[in-house]
Design an enzyme around this catalytic site. Structure first.
Site, PDB file in Angstrom:
ATOM      1  N   THR A 186       0.836  -1.206   0.000  1.00 36.96           N
ATOM      2  CA  THR A 186       0.000   0.000   0.000  1.00 36.96           C
ATOM      3  C   THR A 186       0.868   1.253   0.000  1.00 36.96           C
ATOM      4  O   THR A 186       0.485   2.282  -0.539  1.00 36.96           O
ATOM      5  CB  THR A 186      -0.896   0.026   1.267  1.00 36.96           C
ATOM      6  N   ARG A 200       8.013  -2.576   2.289  1.00 34.19           N
ATOM      7  CA  ARG A 200       8.146  -2.668   3.737  1.00 34.19           C
ATOM      8  C   ARG A 200       8.552  -4.078   4.106  1.00 34.19           C
ATOM      9  O   ARG A 200       7.840  -5.032   3.781  1.00 34.19           O
ATOM     10  CB  ARG A 200       6.791  -2.361   4.371  1.00 34.19           C
ATOM     11  N   SER A 243       6.671   3.535   8.286  1.00 31.08           N
ATOM     12  CA  SER A 243       5.512   4.230   8.850  1.00 31.08           C
ATOM     13  C   SER A 243       5.278   3.886  10.319  1.00 31.08           C
ATOM     14  O   SER A 243       6.145   4.071  11.143  1.00 31.08           O
ATOM     15  CB  SER A 243       4.290   3.919   7.995  1.00 31.08           C
ATOM     16  N   HIS A 244       4.123   3.307  10.613  1.00 27.97           N
ATOM     17  CA  HIS A 244       3.745   3.039  11.998  1.00 27.97           C
ATOM     18  C   HIS A 244       4.283   1.697  12.490  1.00 27.97           C
ATOM     19  O   HIS A 244       4.045   1.332  13.633  1.00 27.97           O
ATOM     20  CB  HIS A 244       2.221   3.047  12.098  1.00 27.97           C
ATOM     21  N   LYS A 260       9.843   4.243   0.457  1.00 30.63           N
ATOM     22  CA  LYS A 260       8.702   4.734  -0.324  1.00 30.63           C
ATOM     23  C   LYS A 260       9.251   5.625  -1.435  1.00 30.63           C
ATOM     24  O   LYS A 260      10.108   6.466  -1.192  1.00 30.63           O
ATOM     25  CB  LYS A 260       7.757   5.552   0.562  1.00 30.63           C
ATOM     26  N   ASP A 274       2.399   9.291  13.931  1.00 29.07           N
ATOM     27  CA  ASP A 274       3.056   7.989  13.789  1.00 29.07           C
ATOM     28  C   ASP A 274       4.534   8.126  13.455  1.00 29.07           C
ATOM     29  O   ASP A 274       5.090   9.228  13.457  1.00 29.07           O
ATOM     30  CB  ASP A 274       2.335   7.148  12.727  1.00 29.07           C
ATOM     31  N   ASP A 322       6.454   8.158  10.769  1.00 29.79           N
ATOM     32  CA  ASP A 322       6.931   9.112   9.765  1.00 29.79           C
ATOM     33  C   ASP A 322       6.101  10.390   9.693  1.00 29.79           C
ATOM     34  O   ASP A 322       6.284  11.196   8.776  1.00 29.79           O
ATOM     35  CB  ASP A 322       7.005   8.443   8.389  1.00 29.79           C
ATOM     36  N   ASP A 350       2.859  11.072   9.175  1.00 24.01           N
ATOM     37  CA  ASP A 350       1.727  11.372   8.302  1.00 24.01           C
ATOM     38  C   ASP A 350       0.376  11.017   8.916  1.00 24.01           C
ATOM     39  O   ASP A 350      -0.657  11.468   8.446  1.00 24.01           O
ATOM     40  CB  ASP A 350       1.904  10.732   6.903  1.00 24.01           C
ATOM     41  N   ARG A 351       0.381  10.224   9.993  1.00 26.13           N
ATOM     42  CA  ARG A 351      -0.898   9.875  10.625  1.00 26.13           C
ATOM     43  C   ARG A 351      -1.135  10.743  11.854  1.00 26.13           C
ATOM     44  O   ARG A 351      -0.188  11.238  12.456  1.00 26.13           O
ATOM     45  CB  ARG A 351      -0.892   8.422  11.075  1.00 26.13           C
ATOM     46  N   THR A 408      -8.141   2.247  -0.677  1.00 28.31           N
ATOM     47  CA  THR A 408      -7.205   2.569   0.396  1.00 28.31           C
ATOM     48  C   THR A 408      -5.816   2.856  -0.179  1.00 28.31           C
ATOM     49  O   THR A 408      -5.337   2.117  -1.032  1.00 28.31           O
ATOM     50  CB  THR A 408      -7.122   1.381   1.364  1.00 28.31           C
ATOM     51  N   GLU A 439      -8.585   9.300   5.443  1.00 26.77           N
ATOM     52  CA  GLU A 439      -8.785   7.859   5.545  1.00 26.77           C
ATOM     53  C   GLU A 439      -9.044   7.496   6.999  1.00 26.77           C
ATOM     54  O   GLU A 439      -8.556   8.165   7.924  1.00 26.77           O
ATOM     55  CB  GLU A 439      -7.531   7.124   5.087  1.00 26.77           C
ATOM     56  N   GLU A 440      -9.766   6.375   7.156  1.00 23.57           N
ATOM     57  CA  GLU A 440     -10.044   5.885   8.501  1.00 23.57           C
ATOM     58  C   GLU A 440      -8.771   5.512   9.251  1.00 23.57           C
ATOM     59  O   GLU A 440      -8.755   5.473  10.462  1.00 23.57           O
ATOM     60  CB  GLU A 440     -11.007   4.689   8.443  1.00 23.57           C
ATOM     61  N   SER A 441      -7.690   5.227   8.513  1.00 19.10           N
ATOM     62  CA  SER A 441      -6.445   4.780   9.135  1.00 19.10           C
ATOM     63  C   SER A 441      -5.639   5.955   9.692  1.00 19.10           C
ATOM     64  O   SER A 441      -4.426   5.976   9.601  1.00 19.10           O
ATOM     65  CB  SER A 441      -5.624   3.981   8.130  1.00 19.10           C
ATOM     66  N   LYS A 469      -0.555  12.482   3.334  1.00 24.21           N
ATOM     67  CA  LYS A 469      -1.310  12.833   4.525  1.00 24.21           C
ATOM     68  C   LYS A 469      -0.355  13.504   5.498  1.00 24.21           C
ATOM     69  O   LYS A 469       0.857  13.319   5.408  1.00 24.21           O
ATOM     70  CB  LYS A 469      -1.998  11.621   5.120  1.00 24.21           C
ATOM     71  N   ARG A 509      -8.651  -6.648   8.380  1.00 20.46           N
ATOM     72  CA  ARG A 509      -9.343  -5.489   8.936  1.00 20.46           C
ATOM     73  C   ARG A 509     -10.830  -5.649   8.666  1.00 20.46           C
ATOM     74  O   ARG A 509     -11.238  -5.950   7.537  1.00 20.46           O
ATOM     75  CB  ARG A 509      -8.852  -4.203   8.290  1.00 20.46           C
TER      76      ARG A 509
HETATM   77  C1  G16 Z   1      -0.492   3.452   4.289  1.00 24.41           C
HETATM   78  C2  G16 Z   1      -1.017   4.374   3.239  1.00 24.41           C
HETATM   79  C3  G16 Z   1      -2.398   4.836   3.634  1.00 24.41           C
HETATM   80  C4  G16 Z   1      -3.303   3.650   3.867  1.00 24.41           C
HETATM   81  C5  G16 Z   1      -2.669   2.693   4.822  1.00 24.41           C
HETATM   82  C6  G16 Z   1      -3.460   1.431   4.818  1.00 24.41           C
HETATM   83  O1  G16 Z   1      -0.368   4.162   5.487  1.00 24.41           O
HETATM   84  O2  G16 Z   1      -0.171   5.490   3.119  1.00 24.41           O
HETATM   85  O3  G16 Z   1      -2.891   5.663   2.644  1.00 24.41           O
HETATM   86  O4  G16 Z   1      -4.523   4.038   4.396  1.00 24.41           O
HETATM   87  O5  G16 Z   1      -1.367   2.377   4.426  1.00 24.41           O
HETATM   88  O6  G16 Z   1      -2.843   0.482   5.568  1.00 24.41           O
HETATM   89  P1  G16 Z   1      -3.350  -0.997   5.525  1.00 24.41           P
HETATM   90  O7  G16 Z   1      -3.206  -1.498   4.113  1.00 24.41           O
HETATM   91  O8  G16 Z   1      -2.481  -1.683   6.519  1.00 24.41           O
HETATM   92  O9  G16 Z   1      -4.784  -0.971   5.961  1.00 24.41           O
HETATM   93  P2  G16 Z   1       1.037   4.426   6.151  1.00 24.41           P
HETATM   94  O10 G16 Z   1       0.781   5.393   7.252  1.00 24.41           O
HETATM   95  O11 G16 Z   1       1.454   3.055   6.609  1.00 24.41           O
HETATM   96  O12 G16 Z   1       1.912   4.965   5.061  1.00 24.41           O
END
Ligand code: G16
Length: 551
Positions: A25, A29, A120-121, A133, A285, A287, A289-290, A352, A371-373, A384, A504
């Protein structure tokens, strides 16, 4: 004065291509250990430099969230960029660069793109995860056409190009250096981002709010936002020292899981939800962005947060002229759709992943998206932006002078409430995850309907999206079970995990303004939770009695 010392380029051969470098996504990673495998990082960077347009003679931005492996990766990427003819590399002091600040730097310097080093997280450290990325010239995650091409290139790679015996980059302070024929600029990663925030938000109004009886707690989770938040909140806005907690970026995030949700940022959650000591709380988080937003005894669901920002945008200087439109990812609740309808603006539903907002932002069709995340952002960059969301909320609070909980209650009283929850089953066996997913996917609609007693299924599909700007089709984005009363359940497999699979389950039901707006979401969604467990056999197939994380 930078001196152009010729450095020989070396062609390193790979005995076999790495087969597992398919970006998820959000980039590639993997475990830190995997990235330490000889030539592993180099293989992905080689493929990316071959695919990204404009590399020879272009400008590239590189930085990361400070996790274990960050500095080494910057050195490798710099030597490979120079070997590929990049003219100018921009990196940051300590290699520290949040994802949103990277997006801004790319845009500001008309770079061909950037390499952001972050998982990320996901936890960091030698036993944690690392990630790469690749962002494009618009500052956002590259579209699938590019990530697919990068993956294809990794599958055929027989070697890579790197400068041999180059001196190590000095990253401790801003400077200009030379690596072969490539100029390297080490800039302060915080400066430009702060200037951008000052253009968007009413810093005077927020400072006045913070001077009053308005204690704030911000948790940087020992990740990248520490220096940004300290400069902005404690420096420019005058919040007392200590407002920013865990503000020093650490290579392993202090052993924590830098994911701003109620489980992993529980210390902050307890401060806000279990006492009256703070008026506002937020966390970001790994990096940056969250974001997670909290008020006194009030958790703001990310889907609701986007709806509130949309409804209140004109209170903020950067958005005072109104919004062109908004967008949300499919699993995000429809709370924003209701606001957009009332405002008479377009609302798009995308798969997503932030990359799907890029075209809509570039085409000027939307101003805000989320996004919900725990991701929220706008057209100011193409990622983000955690701290941006925090400042947006503070700007609204500075103008409205009401508690967060009251703002939420008024919002629901006007637009109705989308009860919402996400249940995550992390690191489960891949077979179990795919098994239950396929079970529901292949089920007859009649059978699915029986599980939701008293309601019928209006639509059951695997979400597919046709990009309204370039017409590209993306399918297989999550199973949607849409019920005739407007509630829904979505099943989706995460694209960001590194161990096994993560399931999820997204649950949502709508109550109009005249309905009961103050229930506990888990109770309000109780029948949906039971029904989907029965239907997908979640407990039985995952062997888990309850989700790992409930949001
Ligand atoms: C990444 C993307 C987000 C997305 C998330 C979904 O977040 O940048 O746009 O909503 O993955 O994660 P998953 O596929 O685990 O539900 P991040 O913050 O990890 O870059």
């Amino acid at each position: 004065m930078a001196v152009n010392v010729p450095v020989p380029t070396r062609q390193i051969s790979l005995s076999a291509p790495f087969r597992d470098q398919k970006p998820g996504t959000s980039g590639l990673r993997k475990s830190s250990k995997q990235f330490e495998t000889p030539h592993y990082l180099e293989s992905f960077i080689e493929a990316s430099l071959r695919v990204l347009p404009g590399v020879a003679g272009g400008t590239l931005v590189v930085g990361g969230d400070g996790r274990y492996g960050n500095r080494r990766a910057i050195g490798v990427i710099a030597r490979m960029a120079a070997a590929h003819g990049v003219a100018r590399l921009i990196t940051t002091t300590g290699g520290i660069l949040s994802t949103p600040a990277a997006s801004h730097l790319i845009r500001q310097h008309q770079a061909i793109g950037g390499v952001i080093l972050s998982a990320s997280h996901n936890p960091g450290g030698p036993e944690g995860d690392f990630g790469v990325k690749i962002n494009g010239a618009n500052g956002g995650p590259t579209p699938e056409s590019i990530t697919d091409a990068i993956y294809a290139a990794t599958q055929q790679l027989d070697g890579y190009c790197i400068l041999e015996d180059a001196p190590e980059l000095a990253l401790d302070q801003p400077s200009s250096q030379q690596l072969g024929a490539m100029a390297v600029h080490v800039v302060d990663g915080v400066d430009d981002y702060v200037t951008l925030m000052q253009k968007l938000f009413d810093f005077d109004a927020i400072a006045a709010l913070l001077k009053g009886d308005f204690p704030v707690a911000f948790d940087a989770m020992h990740a990248v936002t520490g220096p940004y938040a300290t400069r902005i909140l404690e420096g420019l806005l005058g919040a007392p020292a200590g407002t920013v907690r865990n503000g020093t970026p650490l290579e392993d995030f202090g052993g924590g899981h830098p994911d701003p949700n109620l489980t992993y940022a529980h210390e902050l959650a307890e401060l806000l939800l279990g006492s009256d000591a703070y008026r506002f709380g937020a966390a970001c988080d790994g990096d940056g962005d969250r974001n997670m937003i909290l008020g006194t005894r009030c958790f703001v669901n990310p889907s609701d947060s986007l709806a509130v920002l949309t409804a209140n945008a004109t209170l903020v200087p950067g958005y005072a002229d109104g919004l062109a439109g908004v967008a949300r990812s499919m699993p995000t609740s429809a709370a924003t759709d209701v606001v957009a309808k009332q405002l008479g603006i377009a609302c798009y539903e995308t798969p997503t992943g932030w990359k799907f907002f890029g075209n809509l932002l570039d085409a000027g069709r939307i101003t805000l998206c989320g996004e919900e995340s725990f991701g929220t952002g706008s057209n100011h960059i193409r990622e983000k932006d955690g701290l941006w969301a925090v400042l947006f909320w503070l700007n609204i609070l500075a103008k409205r002078r009401e508690p967060v909980a009251q703002i939420m209650a008024e919002h629901w009283g006007r637009f109705g409430r989308h009860y919402y929850s996400r249940h995550d089953y992390e690191a489960i066996a891949s077979d179990a995850a795919h098994g239950l997913y396929n079970r529901v996917k292949e089920m007859q609609p009649g059978l699915v309907g029986q599980a939701f007693a008293g309601r019928t299924i209006a639509t059951a599909d695997d979400f597919a999206y046709t990009d309204p700007v370039d017409g590209s089709l993306t399918s297989g984005q999550g199973l949607r079970l849409l019920l005739n009363d407007g509630s829904r359940v979505v099943l989706r497999l995460s694209g960001t995990g590194t161990q096994g699979a993560t399931l999820r389950v997204y649950l949502e039901s709508y109550v109009p303004p005249s309905g009961n707006l103050s229930q506990d979401p888990q109770l309000a969604l109780g029948d949906l939770i039971t029904a989907i467990d029965g239907l997908a056999e979640i407990k039985r197939r995952t062997g888990m009695e309850r989700p790992t994380v409930i949001t």
